[in-house]
Design an enzyme around this catalytic site. Structure first.
Site, PDB file in Angstrom:
ATOM      1  CE  LYS A 106      -5.963 -45.821 -23.392  1.00  0.00           C
ATOM      2  NZ  LYS A 106      -6.938 -46.599 -24.140  1.00  0.00           N
ATOM      3  CD  GLN A 157     -10.509 -47.448 -23.885  1.00  0.00           C
ATOM      4  OE1 GLN A 157      -9.664 -46.563 -24.011  1.00  0.00           O
ATOM      5  NE2 GLN A 157     -10.176 -48.706 -23.658  1.00  0.00           N
ATOM      6  CG  ASP A 207      -6.174 -47.284 -30.091  1.00  0.00           C
ATOM      7  OD1 ASP A 207      -5.183 -47.493 -29.365  1.00  0.00           O
ATOM      8  OD2 ASP A 207      -7.344 -47.308 -29.671  1.00  0.00           O
TER       9      ASP A 207
END
Ligand code: NDP
Length: 297
Positions: free
Chosen positions: A55, A99, A122
């Protein structure tokens, strides 16, 4: 039936990333700053470290600003929430991604719900999940958002097609079903308590497997001509000669490919789309925060 066409997720992701990079350049010209994406990694989970590294590389390549905040596994909840709130308050930050999975002592839901929904690239915040459910503009979870792009490229108009989604997680299965419903597909959500799953799957024009069980979906579960989207990423046990175990999806690819018209391979199908959609979400969030109209991606 002939063998299915492999859906090239790598190529689709590369095309999307190019559009995002062009959009980021245009954004920088108008807003006098680059879109900013910040990723928070707590602990040393090796798979998470690989995903976060990918990422980080991708965000810079797309012409975005940002950083990875790497915190030790022992980080307390207060400290993590302080960092999230600091990023919420920073006007140069458009996207925040924590994450997952987090170490056990941290309350995942609490951390995710602390992220400003406008920066929740997200798409896991309840506000974004709710907006998606009621059909409002939302930041949509990246993996299902990538899947729906691949499905629409494949099938065009989805009206009236029967979609079966195997899996009902908040991250993949549920938002996937919502996205298919929004495209007027007739949607069935299957899970571990579903009865007669093979027969049900065989009625699907679009079959999405998001289960986490290696090669569970067999060839005779697949209707002739179906589009099969395999979200699963499973690593098989290492070989006796010490070679690393093979990556496989939730679908027995070779068998399913004898029935499907098109199918995503693992790797190279859904996986590459996930990061591309993360960049796309960041670009959309940046435009919304600056009151600018986002480009069509
Ligand atoms: P979860 O473990 O959160 O959910 C799995 C779902 O599958 C659950 O709803 C579960 O049902 C269902 N399930 C489990 N066993 C069966 C069974 N025997 N029959 C029918 N349904 C079953 O997983 P995720 O949604 O997070 O991920 C799914 C897969 O996708 C994983 O392999 C993961 O690695 C992969 N993934 C890939 C990504 C990518 O970028 N390509 C991103 C995210 C995930 P129940 O609810 O009843 O327990």
């Amino acid at each position: 039936m002939n063998a299915a066409r492999a859906i090239d997720g790598k190529a689709a992701a590369a095309a999307l990333r190019e559009k995002v990079a062009a959009g980021a350049r245009e954004f920088a010209r108008k807003a006098l700053r680059k879109p900013g994406l910040h990723v928070v990694l707590v602990g040393e989970d090796p798979a998470s470290a690989v995903y976060v590294g990918a990422k980080e590389k991708a965000l810079h390549k797309a012409g975005m600003d940002g950083a990875v905040h790497r915190l030790p596994a022992s980080t307390g909840e207060d400290e993590l929430l302080r960092l999230v709130r600091k990023l919420n308050a920073d006007p140069t930050v458009d996207g925040i991604l924590v994450q997952l999975p987090l170490p056990d002592h941290l309350d995942e839901a609490k951390v995710l719900d602390t992220i400003d929904p406008e920066k929740d690239v997200d798409g896991f915040h309840v506000v974004n999940a709710g907006k998606l459910a009621v059909g409002k503009e939302a930041l949509v979870p990246c993996t299902p958002a990538g899947c729906i792009r691949l499905i629409k490229e494949e099938r065009g108009d989805l009206s009236g097609l029967h979609a079966v989604v195997i899996g009902r997680s908040n991250i993949v299965g549920k938002p996937m079903a919502q996205l298919l419903l929004a495209e007027n597909a007739t949607v069935t959500i299957a899970h571990s308590r579903t009865r007669n799953l093979p027969e049900l799957a065989k009625t699907a024009d679009i079959l999405v497997a998001a289960v986490g069980r290696p090669e569970m979906v067999k060839g005779d579960w697949v209707k002739d001509g179906a589009t099969v989207i395999d979200v699963g990423i499973n690593r098989l046990a290492p070989a006796e000669d010490g070679a690393k175990g093979r990556l496989v999806g939730d679908v027995a690819y070779d068998e399913a490919a004898r029935h499907a018209a098109a199918i995503t391979p693992v790797p190279g199908g859904v996986g590459p789309m996930t990061i591309a959609m993360l960049l796309a979400n960041t670009l959309v969030a940046a435009h919304a925060r600056e009151g600018l109209e986002a480009p069509t991606l």
